[in-house]
Scaffold this active site. Sequence first.
Site, PDB file in Angstrom:
ATOM      1  N   CYS A   1      -3.064  -1.463   6.881  1.00  0.00           N
ATOM      2  CA  CYS A   1      -2.363  -0.195   7.091  1.00  0.00           C
ATOM      3  C   CYS A   1      -2.775   0.450   8.407  1.00  0.00           C
ATOM      4  CB  CYS A   1      -2.612   0.758   5.925  1.00  0.00           C
ATOM      5  SG  CYS A   1      -1.668   0.303   4.457  1.00  0.00           S
TER       6      CYS A   1
ATOM      7  N   GLU B   1       0.458   3.885   1.798  1.00  0.00           N
ATOM      8  CA  GLU B   1       0.722   4.348   3.160  1.00  0.00           C
ATOM      9  C   GLU B   1       1.941   3.644   3.750  1.00  0.00           C
ATOM     10  OE1 GLU B   1      -2.152   3.274   1.920  1.00  0.00           O
ATOM     11  OE2 GLU B   1      -3.876   4.240   2.876  1.00  0.00           O
TER      12      GLU B   1
ATOM     13  N   CYS C   1       0.829  -1.206   0.000  1.00  0.00           N
ATOM     14  CA  CYS C   1       0.000   0.000   0.000  1.00  0.00           C
ATOM     15  C   CYS C   1       0.866   1.260   0.000  1.00  0.00           C
ATOM     16  CB  CYS C   1      -0.904   0.022   1.229  1.00  0.00           C
ATOM     17  SG  CYS C   1      -2.162  -1.263   1.229  1.00  0.00           S
TER      18      CYS C   1
ATOM     19  N   CYS D   1      -6.491   0.832   4.490  1.00  0.00           N
ATOM     20  CA  CYS D   1      -7.060  -0.505   4.640  1.00  0.00           C
ATOM     21  C   CYS D   1      -6.777  -1.009   6.064  1.00  0.00           C
ATOM     22  CB  CYS D   1      -6.464  -1.451   3.590  1.00  0.00           C
ATOM     23  SG  CYS D   1      -4.750  -1.941   3.921  1.00  0.00           S
TER      24      CYS D   1
END
Length: 158
Positions: A103, A62, A60, A100
């Site tokens: 994360c 992040e 991801c 998500c």
Amino acid sequence: MSAPECGDEISQRLVAAAYETIAARYVVERHQIGAALLDADGAVHFGLHLDAMVGRAAVCAEAGALSAARLATSAPLVAVAAVRYPKPTETAPARIVPPCGLCRELLLDYAPGLAVVVTGTDGAGRLVSLAGLLPHKYVGTKWGAPAPALAEHTRTAL
Ligand SMILES: [Zn+2]
């Protein structure tokens, strides 16, 4: 196309930075999301979503931003935003995406006081407490219990 609108200065800065990141590096089915992570010294760190042939191997945006931040500084982390860039076949504009579940766990392990930009009911981006998005976070015995309190600089931004 432009960055989604936000209702406060920090959100707007981070959403614009995340938008510019993914707008510059978008590749169909490889890079769809960009993230921008603000530290307490005012620096912004960037991350790019890495898709993968095996979906669970994807990384991801992040997580990328968190890694970039920890490479650059030990400063506390204040807030993060992620923006999804639309596929060429989509007519919808770029949009803010909340982190998500993975994360949420990861970011809270490194920044228990972190704020995150989400889309409010009025359609504008706004800061909320990440811990509020993940009640009853997993806490193992590896590191001991994290301090979940909001950092002062984050509290004043919410
Ligand atoms: Zn994620």
